[in-house]
Design an enzyme around this catalytic site. Structure first.
Site, PDB file in Angstrom:
ATOM      1  N   PHE A 150       0.808  -1.224   0.000  1.00 53.92           N
ATOM      2  CA  PHE A 150       0.000   0.000   0.000  1.00 53.92           C
ATOM      3  C   PHE A 150       0.839   1.271   0.000  1.00 53.92           C
ATOM      4  O   PHE A 150       0.374   2.330  -0.399  1.00 53.92           O
ATOM      5  CB  PHE A 150      -0.946   0.009   1.223  1.00 53.92           C
ATOM      6  CG  PHE A 150      -0.271   0.453   2.503  1.00 53.92           C
ATOM      7  CD1 PHE A 150      -0.110   1.802   2.785  1.00 53.92           C
ATOM      8  CD2 PHE A 150       0.234  -0.474   3.412  1.00 53.92           C
ATOM      9  CE1 PHE A 150       0.527   2.217   3.953  1.00 53.92           C
ATOM     10  CE2 PHE A 150       0.875  -0.072   4.563  1.00 53.92           C
ATOM     11  CZ  PHE A 150       1.026   1.285   4.838  1.00 53.92           C
ATOM     12  N   GLU A 177      -4.807  -3.888  -2.002  1.00 51.93           N
ATOM     13  CA  GLU A 177      -6.253  -3.643  -1.912  1.00 51.93           C
ATOM     14  C   GLU A 177      -6.575  -2.374  -1.115  1.00 51.93           C
ATOM     15  O   GLU A 177      -7.715  -1.918  -1.106  1.00 51.93           O
ATOM     16  CB  GLU A 177      -6.972  -4.857  -1.310  1.00 51.93           C
ATOM     17  CG  GLU A 177      -6.597  -5.214   0.127  1.00 51.93           C
ATOM     18  CD  GLU A 177      -5.337  -6.081   0.243  1.00 51.93           C
ATOM     19  OE1 GLU A 177      -4.358  -5.844  -0.497  1.00 51.93           O
ATOM     20  OE2 GLU A 177      -5.335  -6.997   1.103  1.00 51.93           O
ATOM     21  N   CYS A 282       9.452   1.721   3.768  1.00 50.92           N
ATOM     22  CA  CYS A 282      10.345   0.603   4.094  1.00 50.92           C
ATOM     23  C   CYS A 282      11.763   1.088   4.328  1.00 50.92           C
ATOM     24  O   CYS A 282      12.593   0.360   4.854  1.00 50.92           O
ATOM     25  CB  CYS A 282      10.334  -0.429   2.988  1.00 50.92           C
ATOM     26  SG  CYS A 282      11.113   0.182   1.500  1.00 50.92           S
ATOM     27  N   GLU A 382       9.100  -4.448  12.991  1.00 51.64           N
ATOM     28  CA  GLU A 382       8.894  -3.236  12.191  1.00 51.64           C
ATOM     29  C   GLU A 382       7.587  -2.589  12.653  1.00 51.64           C
ATOM     30  O   GLU A 382       6.529  -3.225  12.596  1.00 51.64           O
ATOM     31  CB  GLU A 382       8.796  -3.613  10.711  1.00 51.64           C
ATOM     32  CG  GLU A 382       8.582  -2.433   9.797  1.00 51.64           C
ATOM     33  CD  GLU A 382       8.392  -2.854   8.330  1.00 51.64           C
ATOM     34  OE1 GLU A 382       7.661  -3.827   8.080  1.00 51.64           O
ATOM     35  OE2 GLU A 382       8.952  -2.186   7.455  1.00 51.64           O
TER      36      GLU A 382
HETATM   37  P1  NAD Z   1       1.500  -6.653   3.055  1.00 44.93           P
HETATM   38  O1  NAD Z   1       2.543  -7.706   3.152  1.00 44.93           O
HETATM   39  O2  NAD Z   1       0.381  -6.657   4.016  1.00 44.93           O
HETATM   40  O3  NAD Z   1       0.820  -6.683   1.589  1.00 44.93           O
HETATM   41  C1  NAD Z   1       1.593  -6.695   0.414  1.00 44.93           C
HETATM   42  C2  NAD Z   1       0.809  -7.402  -0.687  1.00 44.93           C
HETATM   43  O4  NAD Z   1       0.601  -8.770  -0.299  1.00 44.93           O
HETATM   44  C3  NAD Z   1      -0.577  -6.806  -0.940  1.00 44.93           C
HETATM   45  O5  NAD Z   1      -0.794  -6.786  -2.329  1.00 44.93           O
HETATM   46  C4  NAD Z   1      -1.520  -7.759  -0.229  1.00 44.93           C
HETATM   47  O6  NAD Z   1      -2.773  -7.856  -0.860  1.00 44.93           O
HETATM   48  C5  NAD Z   1      -0.784  -9.094  -0.305  1.00 44.93           C
HETATM   49  N1  NAD Z   1      -1.037  -9.945   0.872  1.00 44.93           N
HETATM   50  C6  NAD Z   1      -1.310  -9.537   2.148  1.00 44.93           C
HETATM   51  N2  NAD Z   1      -1.422 -10.615   2.961  1.00 44.93           N
HETATM   52  C7  NAD Z   1      -1.202 -11.704   2.205  1.00 44.93           C
HETATM   53  C8  NAD Z   1      -1.146 -13.099   2.473  1.00 44.93           C
HETATM   54  N3  NAD Z   1      -1.373 -13.571   3.698  1.00 44.93           N
HETATM   55  N4  NAD Z   1      -0.883 -13.950   1.453  1.00 44.93           N
HETATM   56  C9  NAD Z   1      -0.655 -13.478   0.196  1.00 44.93           C
HETATM   57  N5  NAD Z   1      -0.689 -12.157  -0.110  1.00 44.93           N
HETATM   58  C10 NAD Z   1      -0.948 -11.281   0.868  1.00 44.93           C
HETATM   59  O7  NAD Z   1       2.292  -5.258   3.082  1.00 44.93           O
HETATM   60  P2  NAD Z   1       1.696  -3.786   3.165  1.00 44.93           P
HETATM   61  O8  NAD Z   1       1.166  -3.563   4.547  1.00 44.93           O
HETATM   62  O9  NAD Z   1       0.818  -3.506   2.007  1.00 44.93           O
HETATM   63  O10 NAD Z   1       3.035  -2.927   2.964  1.00 44.93           O
HETATM   64  C11 NAD Z   1       3.904  -2.588   3.996  1.00 44.93           C
HETATM   65  C12 NAD Z   1       5.072  -3.533   4.067  1.00 44.93           C
HETATM   66  O11 NAD Z   1       5.792  -3.541   2.840  1.00 44.93           O
HETATM   67  C13 NAD Z   1       6.087  -3.124   5.124  1.00 44.93           C
HETATM   68  O12 NAD Z   1       6.546  -4.268   5.769  1.00 44.93           O
HETATM   69  C14 NAD Z   1       7.199  -2.481   4.307  1.00 44.93           C
HETATM   70  O13 NAD Z   1       8.465  -2.480   4.921  1.00 44.93           O
HETATM   71  C15 NAD Z   1       7.181  -3.340   3.086  1.00 44.93           C
HETATM   72  N6  NAD Z   1       7.811  -2.657   1.962  1.00 44.93           N
HETATM   73  C16 NAD Z   1       9.026  -3.105   1.543  1.00 44.93           C
HETATM   74  C17 NAD Z   1       9.657  -2.457   0.498  1.00 44.93           C
HETATM   75  C18 NAD Z   1      10.988  -2.924  -0.008  1.00 44.93           C
HETATM   76  O14 NAD Z   1      11.352  -2.562  -1.107  1.00 44.93           O
HETATM   77  N7  NAD Z   1      11.738  -3.704   0.733  1.00 44.93           N
HETATM   78  C19 NAD Z   1       9.048  -1.361  -0.125  1.00 44.93           C
HETATM   79  C20 NAD Z   1       7.799  -0.947   0.333  1.00 44.93           C
HETATM   80  C21 NAD Z   1       7.185  -1.610   1.380  1.00 44.93           C
END
Ligand code: NAD
Length: 497
Positions: A150, A177, A282, A382
C-alpha cells in the site's frame, strides 16, 4: 453506493463478477472512495491467458518499438503527475508533496526503461575456437506478475511492469487492496500511451488472488513487495511452483549519529526520515544510534518531532498524513503501549493524537523512545509508524555490531564529518543500501534496490540492470559458418529494416 473499481483484462476495463468487495476509504475521514471487487478464479485465469496469448506477438515487437512505448508513457505520466498525486493523496492520506515524490520516483524507472535496448545487450567473443564465435542474447520470459504494497501505490507498480514489459514480457499486476485507484490510473495512461491489448492486466484482491498467481502454471516470474511474513510465503510458494521470485520485504533501518556530525543536519534529516509518510516507508529510519556525546542531542530531536503536526493531505501545515487503516493505527498504538511496559522511556507519546475537523482519521502523533534495548518488541519488530527509537553506544564499532546483529538489512545511514568513519561504516555494515549523510538512500533506477538479509528474498533485485536480468533469460550461441552467404541487393538508405 460507491462506484466499483474495474479490473483490466485483455485491453478492457471490466466490472468483476465477484460479490466479494472491500471498501477503499479516505484514511483521514473514512469516506468510502470506491468498492473494490476481488477477482474471481475465472477472471484470474482469463487475465493470465490474455497475457500468455499476447506474449507471442509482444516478444516479436522490435526492442526500439517497445522503448518508444515507454517514451510515450513517461511523457504522459509527467503531464499527469499532479493529477495522479492528488488521487494518490486521497486514497493514502500522504501529503501532496510526498505523493508527488511517490509518482516522480516511479517516472524515473519508466525513464530508465526507455533505454531498454542498451540494457538488454548481450555479450560477444570472437574466435572462441577456429572460426567459431560465441554471443549471447537476452530474451523475455513470458508472463510475469507483480504484487505490490500500500505504501507506494505509484512508485512500486512502476518498479515492475514497465521494465518487465519493455523486456518483451507480458504482465499481471495485483496492487494493494488498500489503495488500488492509483494503479488503475497508471494503467489508463499506459493504454493512452499505446500499450497493445493484453500486454498488461490488473486484477484486484488479497491473499486468495495472490495465491492464485503464485500457483498458476503459466506465470514464469513473480515480483513482490510487502511485509516479511507475506514475502516469505510468496518466496516459498512461488519457488515451490518453480517460478523465479524476487520478494522485497520489511525493515528496521538504523541511522548512526557520530558526535562530529552537523547537529542541525542530523535533527532535520532524522525527524523527516522517521516521520515522513507517517513512518510508512520501508526505508524510514526507525532507530537512531547515537555514538558517545551525540546522545546529548536527543532532547532537541524530541522537541523538533513534537512540532510536527499530522493532518489532511491538502492542508499546507500537515507534516504527514494518517496511517493507512484504523487497524494499522491500532497496531502502532499496541507497540507504543508495549514499549512503555517493557521499560523504554517514552519521551514523546503520539498515542492520543487528534486533528481538528478530522475526528475519524487514523492519526498517530510523533513518538520517541529512548533507553531502549535490543530485546524489546519495539526494537525487534517493524512498527511502520512515526515512532523513533534512540539507542546509545560508546563507539562506532558497537553501533556497527548492533546493526549487523539486527536481522533486517534494507537501509542504513551514518551522519558524520569523518571520511574515515564513513568509509569504515560503508565497508563493514551488513546492509544493502547505505547513506552517508543521506537518511533514506533509495538508489536511482540505473542502480538497483538492493535490500539484504530478512529484507529481501531472491537474488536479482528490483529495477536497474538486476531487474532486466530478473525478467529475461540469457541465450548463448556458439556459431560456425562454412560458406560466405551470397550478397543481397543494394540498400540505398541508411535505415535498417
Ligand atoms: P502486506 O505484506 O500486508 O501486503 C503486500 C501485498 O501482499 C498486498 O498486495 C496484499 O494484498 C498481499 N497480501 C497480504 N497478505 C497476504 C497473504 N497472507 N498472502 C498473500 N498475499 C498477501 O504489506 P503492506 O502492509 O501492504 O506494505 C507494507 C510492508 O511492505 C512493510 O513491511 C514495508 O516495509 C514493506 N515494503 C518493503 C519495500 C521494499 O522494497 N523492501 C518497499 C515498500 C514496502
Amino acid at each position: 453506493m460507491a462506484e466499483r473499481l474495474p479490473l483490466f483484462i485483455g485491453g478492457e476495463f471490466i466490472d468483476s463478477e465477484s460479490n466479494e468487495t472491500l471498501p477503499v476509504t479516505d484514511p483521514a475521514t473514512q469516506e468510502v472512495l470506491v468498492d473494490l471487487p476481488f477477482a474471481t478464479p475465472q477472471e484470474i485465469d482469463r487475465a493470465v491467458a490474455s497475457a500468455q496469448e499476447t506474449f507471442a506477438a509482444w516478444r516479436e515487437v522490435p526492442t526500439p518499438e517497445r522503448a518508444r512505448l515507454m517514451l510515450r508513457y513517461q511523457d504522459l505520466l509527467k503531464k499527469h503527475q499532479d493529477d495522479i498525486a492528488r488521487g494518490l493523496s486521497r486514497e493514502t492520506g500522504k501529503t501532496f508533496a510526498d505523493a508527488q515524490g511517490d509518482v516522480w520516483r516511479g517516472i524515473e524507472v519508466v525513464e530508465h526503461a526507455c533505454n531498454i535496448a542498451s540494457l538488454m545487450m548481450g555479450e560477444t567473443v570472437e574466435n572462441v575456437a577456429g572460426r567459431i564465435d560465441s554471443y549471447s542474447y537476452t530474451q523475455p520470459l513470458g508472463v510475469c506478475a507483480g504484487i505490490t504494497p500500500f505504501n507506494f501505490p505509484a512508485m512500486i507498480p512502476l518498479w515492475m511492469f514497465p521494465i518487465a514489459i519493455a523486456c518483451g514480457n507480458t504482465f499481471v499486476l495485483k496492487p494493494s487492496e488498500q489503495d488500488p485507484m492509483t494503479p488503475n490510473r497508471l494503467t489508463e495512461l499506459f493504454v493512452d500511451a499505446g500499450a497493445p491489448d493484453g500486454v498488461l492486466q490488473v486484477i484486484h484482491g488479497g491473499k486468495e488472488q495472490v495465491d492464485a498467481l503464485l500457483t498458476h502454471p503459466d506465470i514464469r516470474a513473480i515480483s513482490f513487495v510487502g511485509s516479511v511474513p507475506v514475502a516469505q510465503h510468496v518466496y516459498r510458494t512461488g519457488t515451490q511452483h518453480l517460478k523465479r521470485v524476487q520478494a522485497m520485504a520489511g525493515a528496521k533501518n538504523h541511522m548512526v549519529v557520530m558526535p562530529d556530525a552537523n547537529k542541525d543536519q542530523v535533527i532535520n534529516n532524522l525527524v523527516g526520515s522517521a516521520c515522513g509518510a507517517a513512518g510508512q516507508r520501508c526505508m524510514a529510519i526507525s532507530v537512531a544510534v547515537f555514538v558517545g556525546e551525540a546522545a546529548e542531542w536527543i532532547p532537541e530531536i524530541r522537541d523538533a518531532m513534537a512540532k510536527l503536526e499530522p493532518g489532511p493531505w491538502d492542508q499546507e501545515s500537515s507534516a504527514y498524513g494518517p496511517q493507512i487503516t484504523p487497524q494499522a493505527r491500532e497496531r502502532i498504538l499496541g507497540f507504543i503501549a508495549a514499549g512503555k511496559e517493557e521499560g523504554a522511556d517514552c519521551m514523546l507519546d503520539g498515542s492520543d493524537c487528534t486533528v481538528d475537523g478530522y475526528p475519524d482519521g487514523n492519526w498517530v502523533g510523533p513518538t520517541l523512545f529512548s533507553n531502549i534495548s535490543t530485546d524489546m518488541s519495539i526494537y525487534k519488530e517493524e512498527i511502520f509508524g512515526p515512532v523513533l527509537l534512540c539507542a546509545e553506544t560508546g563507539s562506532l564499532d558497537d553501533a556497527i555490531g548492533m546493526i549487523n546483529a539486527n536481522p533486517y538489512g534494507n537501509g542504513t545511514s551514518i551522519f558524520t564529518s569523518s571520511g574515515g568513519a564513513a568509509r569504515k561504516f560503508q565497508h563493514e555494515i551488513d546492509v544493502g543500501q547505505v547513506g552517508i549523510n543521506i537518511p533514506i538512500p533509495v538508489p536511482l533506477p540505473f542502480f538497483s534496490f538492493t535490500g539484504w538479509r530478512r529484507s529481501f528474498f531472491g537474488d536479482q533485485h528490483a529495477y536497474g540492470k538486476q531487474a532486466v536480468k530478473f525478467y529475461t533469460e540469457t541465450k548463448t550461441v556458439t556459431a560456425r559458418w562454412f560458406d560466405e552467404a551470397p550478397a543481397g541487393g543494394p540498400n540505398m538508405t541508411i535505415r535498417l529494416s
